[in-house]
Design a protein around this motif. Structure first.
Motif, mmCIF file in Angstrom:
data_model
loop_
_atom_site.group_PDB
_atom_site.id
_atom_site.type_symbol
_atom_site.label_atom_id
_atom_site.label_comp_id
_atom_site.label_asym_id
_atom_site.label_seq_id
_atom_site.Cartn_x
_atom_site.Cartn_y
_atom_site.Cartn_z
ATOM 1 N N THR A 701 18.120 6.970 -2.739
ATOM 2 C CA THR A 701 16.833 6.221 -1.624
ATOM 3 C C THR A 701 17.758 5.772 -0.649
ATOM 4 N N GLN A 702 17.560 6.310 0.759
ATOM 5 C CA GLN A 702 17.637 5.905 2.326
ATOM 6 C C GLN A 702 16.930 5.512 2.821
ATOM 7 N N THR A 703 14.943 6.017 2.505
ATOM 8 C CA THR A 703 14.184 5.337 3.415
ATOM 9 C C THR A 703 12.816 5.275 2.736
ATOM 10 N N LEU A 704 11.790 4.395 2.817
ATOM 11 C CA LEU A 704 10.922 3.904 2.260
ATOM 12 C C LEU A 704 10.449 4.738 3.135
ATOM 13 N N ASP A 705 9.659 5.685 1.617
ATOM 14 C CA ASP A 705 8.444 6.777 2.042
ATOM 15 C C ASP A 705 7.305 6.083 1.819
ATOM 16 N N GLY A 706 6.075 6.545 3.059
ATOM 17 C CA GLY A 706 4.776 5.456 2.600
ATOM 18 C C GLY A 706 3.950 6.208 1.997
ATOM 19 N N VAL A 707 3.876 7.282 1.520
ATOM 20 C CA VAL A 707 3.065 8.011 0.428
ATOM 21 C C VAL A 707 3.312 7.541 -0.524
ATOM 22 N N TRP A 708 4.393 7.198 -1.033
ATOM 23 C CA TRP A 708 4.977 6.421 -2.476
ATOM 24 C C TRP A 708 4.711 5.820 -2.350
ATOM 25 N N ILE A 709 4.505 4.840 -1.918
ATOM 26 C CA ILE A 709 5.101 3.372 -1.500
ATOM 27 C C ILE A 709 3.192 3.126 -1.598
ATOM 28 N N ASN A 710 2.206 3.824 -0.631
ATOM 29 C CA ASN A 710 0.851 4.078 -0.699
ATOM 30 C C ASN A 710 0.035 4.366 -2.542
ATOM 31 N N ASP A 711 0.630 5.192 -2.756
ATOM 32 C CA ASP A 711 0.322 5.908 -3.882
ATOM 33 C C ASP A 711 0.501 4.518 -5.482
ATOM 34 N N LEU A 712 1.862 4.176 -5.311
ATOM 35 C CA LEU A 712 2.515 2.884 -6.242
ATOM 36 C C LEU A 712 0.915 1.945 -6.423
ATOM 37 N N SER A 713 0.754 1.150 -4.563
ATOM 38 C CA SER A 713 -0.162 0.096 -4.817
ATOM 39 C C SER A 713 -1.265 0.749 -5.123
ATOM 40 N N ARG A 714 -1.849 1.632 -4.742
ATOM 41 C CA ARG A 714 -2.780 2.044 -5.321
ATOM 42 C C ARG A 714 -3.037 2.250 -7.270
ATOM 43 N N GLN A 715 -1.422 2.750 -7.623
ATOM 44 C CA GLN A 715 -1.543 2.393 -9.605
ATOM 45 C C GLN A 715 -2.235 1.909 -9.642
ATOM 46 N N VAL A 716 -1.196 0.614 -9.326
ATOM 47 C CA VAL A 716 -0.908 -0.934 -9.709
ATOM 48 C C VAL A 716 -2.490 -1.663 -9.835
ATOM 49 N N GLY A 717 -2.903 -1.163 -8.639
ATOM 50 C CA GLY A 717 -4.501 -1.911 -8.110
ATOM 51 C C GLY A 717 -5.460 -1.096 -9.652
#
Length: 776
Positions: A701-717
């Motif tokens: 991975t060479q970029t930060l995927d905003g959709v993936w990050i939001n999904d990660l934050s949502r699932q942890v929350g």
């Protein structure tokens, strides 16, 4: 127009004539804001026009045709100096040669500067208004007649549109457009149904009159100018976009180009800093004006309702907001079980009753009765309440607002009826807004909504499990239970002192006695001090004066960090004492369970093991949620990252995803104890996420995927919030189990059974692990 003569609370008779006249402070603040805005406009127009003209001049000069050279006469000898000199015509032509390179650089630089200055004017706001339902006079004739009469009484223009929201709020909104700088601003009225549901008719009238006080203020126009100024200057000072990317890319092309890029970037930095100072000055002046506008709008409200109604409305807001939040939290839990209510506000009312019971404060959110003497009033807000939340930094403190509105006190009539009587078919309105909340907040479109009474039965069952006996005095509120190592505590030697029933009874009686009540009252006071000091220290509130009160003394802002550290130490000591009490409580109840038999002992031990393990998982989820939040906040606004920053952020997100997977696997090994609305014995892990786990990031991975990050934050929350609910339920069930054990142990025991104490067999304990039962 509908007849509202019976629904419109009468206006007080003895209102001072000049009550709503703007004060001298008000007028001076208007002049200050106006001067700041004119200064900004002057500087901004000069910079914008100057850069545009410079760009035009540079390229226009470059585009001019070269004059044809004409033959020049031979050089002549100057009779005074003896040197050969060129004729004046040749000198003039040599001096007229164009500096092509510098003109090109100047044109590009001034053009970029022009774009840099004007780009903020054309950026659209990303503001999300949330749930808003527009209502019309045809749909709600009585409400609009009420509003029309109130506009007439306050001298305010009728709102352009009226919107209903689910919140505990009322506000003025206006069209966000550059046209508002030229044409009059059209103002809309926002009515929060959470407010309608908790106020009486007089208080509701006062709140709307306050908003209409803003409607009638000509200085509100300055607010739209300040908003546009903030948008432009904020983009210049803090915005990072394609222009910054272009400069960064140009600076990497060639060292010779980089020199010019760095020079231009340095000029932009100086300009940004200068405009930032102006930005702060404008907002400081506008904040000061906004406070005066609030004072004036409060007096407008008093002029049509009396001096008490608005103050009483302010006093009800905290509970109204907390109750609405609790109601939505309860409905979210019900939604996980596919239970959807048609009336959010029925549950807000029930949640207010629940909070009063839970906090053991029946007067929470209630206002004091007025004296019989109509010339006398009561003080609602404490004098030491001199801080204001940052989000309401433009508002004075509630105490200051009360002092202002009661500076010339006069009482108005009180109408205790509900504002819902102004609405045509209020149940339909409540259902419409509730459905919209589900669609926006839950991303769900339930086909059928249930009666709120049926859903409340589910909620009451949940509350019964998480409402702890008053004897605990808040001991178990909002903290982890930490008795220590369960295996160690189950060893007979840790509790054998309680084999004597009289000693055990005495130890149990001391667990929740008078000392606990005294300590918990002191702890609650320290918690309130801690919250206040933390908000002051970290800038979450702004002081309305130069100092603040703490334990009967006045302190300056610079003293807050030291006071915070002191109170933190005291709170930590409180928790250490509570954890020692947790240990003592386990030992006493485990000894009681051992007296009762193997099954009771095993049930208590297994429940404690589940609860402490679930707490450990919750601790991990909270830590990961916090790390994700900090990292996202650090990345916000950045368009490019240094390699080290990128790798650090990537590492945080990878760790969080891996940790989430690990805790879900770990949670699957824990079996639920008997809890309401959850099947006993099922794995804990299957109740923490509604959807499959998020995929892992690729190794390259060479970029930060905003959709993936939001999904990660949502699932942890999501996992954290659902586990929080289960922990509350587990603790309630555990305390209930301990109470049952204590009650059964204290019951009269037949003589034949009284002499036998069931002793657990613990591996490694020489007193029990000997292959035979130990006689007592």
């Amino acid at each position: 127009m509908a007849d509202i003569s019976t629904l419109y609370p009468p206006t007080p008779a003895s209102v001072p004539v000049d009550l709503t006249k703007p004060s001298a402070n008000y007028r001076s603040r208007v002049l200050l804001v106006l001067a700041c805005l004119l200064l900004f406009v002057g500087i901004y127009l000069c910079l914008t026009a100057g850069s545009a003209y410079a760009c035009y001049a540079c390229f226009a000069w470059l585009a001019e045709d070269e004059p044809r050279p004409t033959p020049l006469p031979a050089q002549q000898i100057n009779p005074r100096t003896g040197y050969r000199t060129a004729p004046a015509q040749q000198v003039r032509q040599q001096r007229s040669e164009k500096p092509v390179v510098w003109l090109f650089i100047g044109g590009i630089a001034s053009g970029l500067l022009f774009l840099f200055l004007v780009k903020g004017l054309f950026k659209r706001s990303q503001y999300d208004p949330g749930v808003r339902v527009e209502v019309t006079e045809i749909e709600q004739p009585t409400l609009f007649a009420f509003i029309r009469q109130l506009c007439k009484d306050t001298g305010a223009p009728f709102p352009h549109k009226v919107f209903l929201t689910p919140d505990v709020n009322a506000a003025v909104s206006f069209q966000e457009s550059l046209l508002t700088l030229v044409f009059p601003t059209r103002k809309n009225l926002i009515i929060g149904l959470g407010l309608v549901n908790r106020l009486n008719l007089s208080e509701f009238k006062a709140v709307l009159a306050h908003e209409f006080g803003h409607f009638s203020q000509n200085s509100m126009a300055l607010g739209s100018y300040v908003y546009t100024t903030n948008r432009v200057v904020g983009d210049i000072v803090y915005g990072r976009d394609w222009l910054d990317d272009l400069l960064a890319a140009a600076g990497r092309i060639d060292l010779r180009i980089s020199v010019f890029v760095w020079t231009f970037a340095g000029g932009l930095w100086v300009l940004r800093k200068a405009l930032e100072a102006l930005f702060r000055g404008i907002n400081f002046a506008h904040t000061s004006l906004s406070r005066e506008m609030e004072y004036n709008a409060d007096l407008v409200a008093a002029s049509v309702t009396g001096s008490d109604a608005l103050v009483f409305a302010l006093a009800r807001l905290d509970l109204a907001g907390d109750a609405l939040g609790q109601a939505w939290s309860d409905l979210s839990v019900a939604a996980d079980h596919k239970r959807y209510s048609r009336d959010l506000y029925f549950h807000q009312t029930k949640a207010a009753e629940y909070l009063k019971l839970r906090l053991n404060n029946p007067m929470l959110g209630e206002v004091p009765p007025l004296p019989d003497d109509p010339t006398q009033t009561v003080q609602v807000f404490k004098p030491e309440d001199t801080s204001v939340p940052k989000m309401w930094a433009t508002h004075p403190s509630n105490h200051d607002r009360e002092a202002n509105v009661k500076s010339r006190y006069f009482r108005g009539p009180t109408d205790e009826r509900s504002p819902w009587e102004l609405f045509a078919d209020p149940s339909k309105v409540r259902e419409l807004v509730t459905r919209r909340v589900y669609e926006v907040a839950q991303k769900a479109k339930p086909e059928q909504l249930e009666d709120p009474e049926a859903v409340q039965e589910f909620i009451d069952t949940e509350h019964a499990e998480t409402t702890y006996h008053p004897r605990y005095h808040g001991l178990y509120e909002n903290r982890y239970v930490k008795p220590g190592d369960i295996a160690e505590l189950c060893v007979r030697s840790s509790w054998e002192e309680f084999e004597d029933r009289s000693r055990l009874a005495e130890a149990h009686a001391q667990l929740y006695g008078d000392e606990l009540k005294t300590r918990m009252e002191a702890h609650k006071a320290r918690q309130e001090e801690l919250t206040k000091l933390a908000r002051v220290t970290h800038g979450a509130v702004e002081l309305t004066g130069k100092d603040f009160e703490h334990r009967g003394q006045r302190y300056r802002l610079t003293d807050a960090p030291q006071l915070l550290k002191q109170v933190e130490g005291e709170v930590d000591a409180d928790y250490e004492w509570m954890h020692a009490l947790d240990r003592q409580a386990f030992r006493a109840h485990y000894a009681m369970a051992a007296h009762l038999g193997k099954e009771d002992r095993a049930s208590l031990e297994e429940w404690y093991r589940f609860h402490t393990a679930a707490q450990n998982i919750h601790t991990v989820l909270v830590a990961q949620s916090r790390e994700i939040g900090y990292t996202i906040a650090a990345l916000t606004g950045q368009r490019q990252l240094e390699q080290a920053e990128f790798q650090n952020a990537l590492g945080v997100f990878r760790t969080a995803a891996r940790t989430l997977r690990e805790v879900i696997v770990s949670a699957h090994s824990l079996r639920l104890p008997p809890l309401k609305n959850l099947p006993a014995g099922d794995p804990l892990g299957q109740f923490l996420l509604a959807e499959p786990l998020i995929r892992d990031l690729a190794a390259d991975t060479q970029t930060l995927d905003g959709v993936w990050i939001n999904d990660l934050s949502r699932q942890v929350g999501e996992a954290r919030e659902k586990l929080t609910r289960i922990l509350f339920k587990s603790l309630g069930g555990l305390l209930a189990l301990q109470e049952q054990i204590a009650e059964r142990w204290a019951a009269p025991v037949p003589v034949a059974e009284e002499s036998t104490l069931a002793t657990p067999k613990v591996p490694g304990d020489p007193q029990t692990d000997n292959g035979v039962a130990n006689p007592e």
